[in-house]
Design an enzyme around this catalytic site. Structure first.
Site, PDB file in Angstrom:
ATOM      1  N   GLY A 241       0.752  -1.189  -0.131  1.00 33.01           N
ATOM      2  CA  GLY A 241      -0.149  -0.033   0.068  1.00 33.01           C
ATOM      3  C   GLY A 241       0.659   1.321  -0.159  1.00 33.01           C
TER       4      GLY A 241
ATOM      5  N   LYS B 217      -6.313   6.859  -1.805  1.00 27.77           N
ATOM      6  CA  LYS B 217      -7.081   6.983  -3.206  1.00 27.77           C
ATOM      7  C   LYS B 217      -8.212   8.199  -2.848  1.00 27.77           C
ATOM      8  CE  LYS B 217      -6.470   2.274  -4.159  1.00 27.77           C
ATOM      9  NZ  LYS B 217      -6.898   0.859  -3.646  1.00 27.77           N
TER      10      LYS B 217
ATOM     11  N   GLU C 234       0.241  -6.268  -6.031  1.00 31.02           N
ATOM     12  CA  GLU C 234      -0.140  -6.635  -4.886  1.00 31.02           C
ATOM     13  C   GLU C 234      -1.410  -7.250  -4.761  1.00 31.02           C
ATOM     14  OE1 GLU C 234      -0.201  -3.668  -1.568  1.00 31.02           O
ATOM     15  OE2 GLU C 234       1.611  -3.286  -2.554  1.00 31.02           O
TER      16      GLU C 234
ATOM     17  N   ARG D 154      -8.843  -8.513   1.358  1.00 34.24           N
ATOM     18  CA  ARG D 154     -10.046  -8.010   2.127  1.00 34.24           C
ATOM     19  C   ARG D 154     -11.032  -7.314   1.271  1.00 34.24           C
ATOM     20  NH1 ARG D 154      -5.884  -3.899   1.892  1.00 34.24           N
ATOM     21  NH2 ARG D 154      -6.681  -2.106   0.894  1.00 34.24           N
TER      22      ARG D 154
END
Ligand code: MV4
Length: 447
Positions: free
Chosen positions: A163, A236, A287, A291
């Site tokens: 992330g 984002k 990646e 979730r």
């Protein structure tokens, strides 16, 4: 089906999950910190337990408190939402030990994908394209040779990162040595694992991610891609589905690669495979997010699949209720993440009391939120107020609907990012659809 589901989260995602449970007919248990006593998820759930004080570390990350609430309430499943416990293999393992179903993948798949170097190896073995790169670096000489082979710039990544955390770009041998050392130190400090590796650095690619759903019987289906290129410091800002840069042929290839990736991880549940897409429409695995994601709603809008309902169904041991050929993507959806932040002050968080609140509505408009007029946004968690999503038959109509909805939306009492989005949605580059992850570096508000 489950007897009772505990939601180990807060905010809009807790509300989203409670709604899905209610529609299936499952009683829900909310857990909350002292700061969240007046949050919507607490009043919408069937029962609620305070699990600790304001700080996340003492409440939403407090494993003994969460497990106790599950045991006391007789919950047979825990939904972790996103963030907090959602990608913690250790938490999933503890749930298992207590005979509580963690609504998500197995601890093993989480661990496999949580280690980037291992994930890359796994992808390579299943012909999922990855960027040119190395395994874990053993010494500086190997790094310099690899950098020479790929050509600068290269990016150093912590294998335990993700992330956007634990990575640094290097443009020459000097920076390479320096940044490898810095990256290793940071990785040790933040993840307890100093291992790093190299990748060729792609300059300003697009961030494209594919939503997948897998049941425990090995059936995997994808719901097409989302374009999340418009972000700021790895947060984002606006997402859309489908991507304006992905044609049908590329979509097919992306979807097939994502399904292979999920199968390689022996994956169960909903997940997202993140790719970078270059100007020539080559894509590379980055990646896997193991979730439910914040931006899942726009995939729901174009696929008509209730992703959270399906996620709960699969976790309960049911098989997928549809096949790949049943999925017909239709139209275009855009999401704006509305935050309590001041866009004029470098997106500084602006917690406080919302004293006026009018949501937009109408055909093709969805607002997912936990707030209401009189709600106090606490300063302890992320500052997301709501996700405003608009669907229309095509991109331009979805964009214009979003503009209309952003203008209808009234939030007073706190600074919000609404004005920022009202401006962004009219920006020529955004209108053209021809943007990449460099967008926010050049975007300037023209007042
Ligand atoms: C990259 C990259 C360029 N080349 N890897 C950032 C988040 C993490 N998932 C991967 N990231 C990147 N990896 C290579 N080989 C550029 C980024 C990147 C980025 C990716 C997606 C969205 C925004 C980004 C912003 C800066 C860097």
């Amino acid at each position: 089906m489950f007897k009772k589901v505990l939601i180990a989260n807060r905010g809009e995602v807790a509300v989203r999950i409670i709604r899905a449970c209610r529609e299936i007919g499952i009683p829900t248990v909310a857990v909350y910190s002292q700061a969240d006593a007046n949050s919507l998820h607490v009043s919408l759930a069937t029962e609620a337990y305070c699990i600790g004080p304001n700080e996340s570390s003492k409440s939403y990350l407090n494993i003994p408190a969460i497990i106790s609430a599950a045991l006391v309430s007789g919950s047979d499943a825990i939904h972790p939402g996103y963030g907090f416990m959602s990608e913690r293999a250790d938490f999933a393992e503890i749930c298992k030990e207590h005979n509580i179903k963690f609504i998500g993948p197995s601890p093993e798949s989480m661990q496999l994908m949580g280690d980037k170097a291992t994930a890359r190896k796994t992808m390579m073995s299943k012909d999922v394209p990855i960027t040119p790169g190395t395994g874990i670096l053993k010494n500086f000489e190997d790094a310099r040779e690899a950098a020479k082979k790929f050509g600068y710039p290269v990016i150093i990544k912590a294998t335990a990162g993700g992330g956007g955390k634990g990575m640094r770009v290097a443009n020459n041998d000097n920076e390479l040595e320096q940044n490898i050392n810095l990256c290793r130190q940071e990785a040790e400090k933040f993840f307890g694992n100093p291992d790093v590796y190299l990748e060729k650095y792609l300059v300003n690619p697009r961030h494209i991610e594919v939503q997948i759903i897998a049941d425990k019987y090995g059936n995997v289906v994808h719901l097409g891609e989302r374009d999340c290129s418009i972000q700021r410091r790895h947060q984002k800002l606006i997402e859309e589905a489908p991507s304006p840069a992905v044609d049908d042929k590329t979509r097919q290839k992306l979807g097939e690669a994502a399904v292979r990736a999920a199968k390689a991880a022996n994956y169960e549940g909903v997940g997202t495979i993140e790719f970078l897409l270059d100007k020539d429409k080559n894509f590379y695995f980055m990646e896997m997010n193991t979730r439910l994601q914040v931006e899942h709603g726009i995939s729901e809008m174009i696929s008509n699949v209730d992703i959270v309902r399906e996620q709960i169904n699969i976790a309960a041991g049911n098989s997928l209720s549809f096949k790949q050929e049943d999925i017909k993507l239709f139209g275009h959806a855009i999401e704006c993440r509305i935050n309590a932040e001041d866009p004029d002050r470098n997106f500084l968080p602006a917690p406080g009391e919302i004293n006026g609140y009018i949501t937009p509505g109408g055909f093709g408009v969805r607002v997912d939120s936990h707030v209401y007029s009189g709600y106090k946004i606490p300063p302890y968690y992320d500052s997301l107020i709501s996700k405003l999503m608009c669907w229309a038959p095509n991109r331009e109509e979805a964009r214009r609907r979003m503009y209309r909805a952003l203008k209808e939306y009234v939030i007073t009492g706190v600074k919000t990012t609404l004005p920022f989005y009202q401006d962004l949605i009219e920006n020529d580059v955004f209108v053209s659809g021809n943007f990449d992850t460099g967008f926010m570096n050049t975007y300037k508000k023209n007042k």
